[in-house]
Design a protein around this motif. Structure first.
Motif: not given
Length: 326
Positions: A2-8, A138-142, A233-245
């Motif tokens: 789990n990378l949750k606390k490392s990416f704020i 989220s970083p975990d999902e990536f 035809n390219i889309q940047v997708i966001p990081f869910d950095l706080d893991y709240d979906n």
């Protein structure tokens, strides 16, 4: 893992120093222009795809100013550029990642020339795009997407039951962008799975040609350097950095290059995915042609940086870099 606390994301001086727009001490006029003295010689430059288009423009401009100088730009990735430099096949390497301890110990000298960031991308026609833009990943999902031994489905990460599998594209070359993303995910780029492509151009085409694809590229390839709008035809997708979906205000993906750079300036984009782009040599340069070329890149050449989709150096960086060359 789990990378949750490392990416704020945090606001740090290094990011602001690279892309900031605030007023700083002005560099003396005599350092703003490259020398017009007669110089000659041949310069070979090899390395990062992220820098190659800009380096070609710099080279053309400099050769117009100094017709007796010939500059060759070879794109092939940071790793190949550093290998060529170490083998003394080139005078300069284009580098898009931090140097390793071994590379520093080998005497590689670097000077910053621009800044850039790395972004995850999908096809604009991805059937799950609306969900991706609402939920993010989220970083975990990536990490799971890019390192899974077996193919994964989009439904594994999004609120859907669709059967479509994620088509993963990674880099075959020793890429600075891949190294940055891997570090962000606490992995190495050798851990990345999926179809391997060489360079940002191949990555962009692979994503454009596959509606279920995911990959990553440098900011300067995700957006057009001419108008700053997204590459077709390219889309940047966001990081869910706080893991709240859910994608909140700080996580909203940028729609153009100006917004991307603003996200970097304000510290909203993960600092680990922002980097200096540098030129490196074996030891401090002594060749007058190389020195004058680097001075041009750091001063007058900065006018080309924005057109290339990169983030130009501010006055602090320019002054520092010029002093470093003395």
């Amino acid at each position: 893992m789990n990378l949750k606390k490392s990416f704020i994301p945090v606001l740090c001086f290094a990011v602001l120093a690279g892309c900031g727009q605030g007023k700083t001490e002005k560099t003396p006029e005599k350092t703003q222009r490259s020398s017009t003295s007669v110089i000659s010689g041949n310069i070979s430059v090899s390395g990062a795809f992220a820098l190659a288009p800009l380096a070609k423009k710099w080279a053309d401009n400099f050769m117009n100013l100094h017709p007796a100088v010939k500059i060759e730009i070879i794109e092939g990735g940071t790793g190949k550029g550093l290998d060529a430099l170490m083998e003394k096949k080139v005078q300069l390497a284009m580098i898009s990642r931090p140097l390793t301890d071994e590379e520093r110990d080998a005497g590689i000298w670097i000077v910053p020339v621009a800044k850039d960031g790395v972004a995850p991308i999908v096809n604009q026609k991805n059937p799950y795009l609306d969900k991706l833009l609402r939920q993010g990943l989220s970083p975990d999902e990536f990490q799971k997407i890019f390192t899974a031994e077996q193919p994964v489905k989009w439904s594994d990460f999004l609120d859907t039951t669709g059967p479509e599998k994620v088509m993963v594209f990674a880099r075959a070359d020793e890429s600075g962008a891949a190294d940055m993303l891997a570090r962000f995910l606490y992995k190495s780029q050798t851990d990345f799975r999926g179809t391997k492509v060489t360079g940002d151009h191949e990555m962009i085409k692979a994503i454009q040609d596959n509606t279920l694809a995911i990959g990553f590229c440098n900011f300067s390839y995700a957006f057009s350097g001419q108008n700053g709008e997204r590459t077709g035809n390219i889309q940047v997708i966001p990081f869910d950095l706080d893991y709240d979906n859910s994608v909140d205000r700080k996580e909203i993906p940028f729609e153009n290059l100006e917004a991307a750079h603003r996200s970097v300036w304000l510290g909203l984009y993960p600092d680990m995915l922002c980097r200096e782009l540098t030129f490196g040599s074996l030891g401090k340069p002594t060749d007058p042609a190389v020195i004058e070329f680097l001075k041009y890149v750091i001063t007058d050449g900065q006018e080309e940086v924005k057109n290339a989709g990169l983030c130009k150096l501010n006055d602090v960086y320019v002054k520092y870099s010029l002093e470093f060359l003395e």
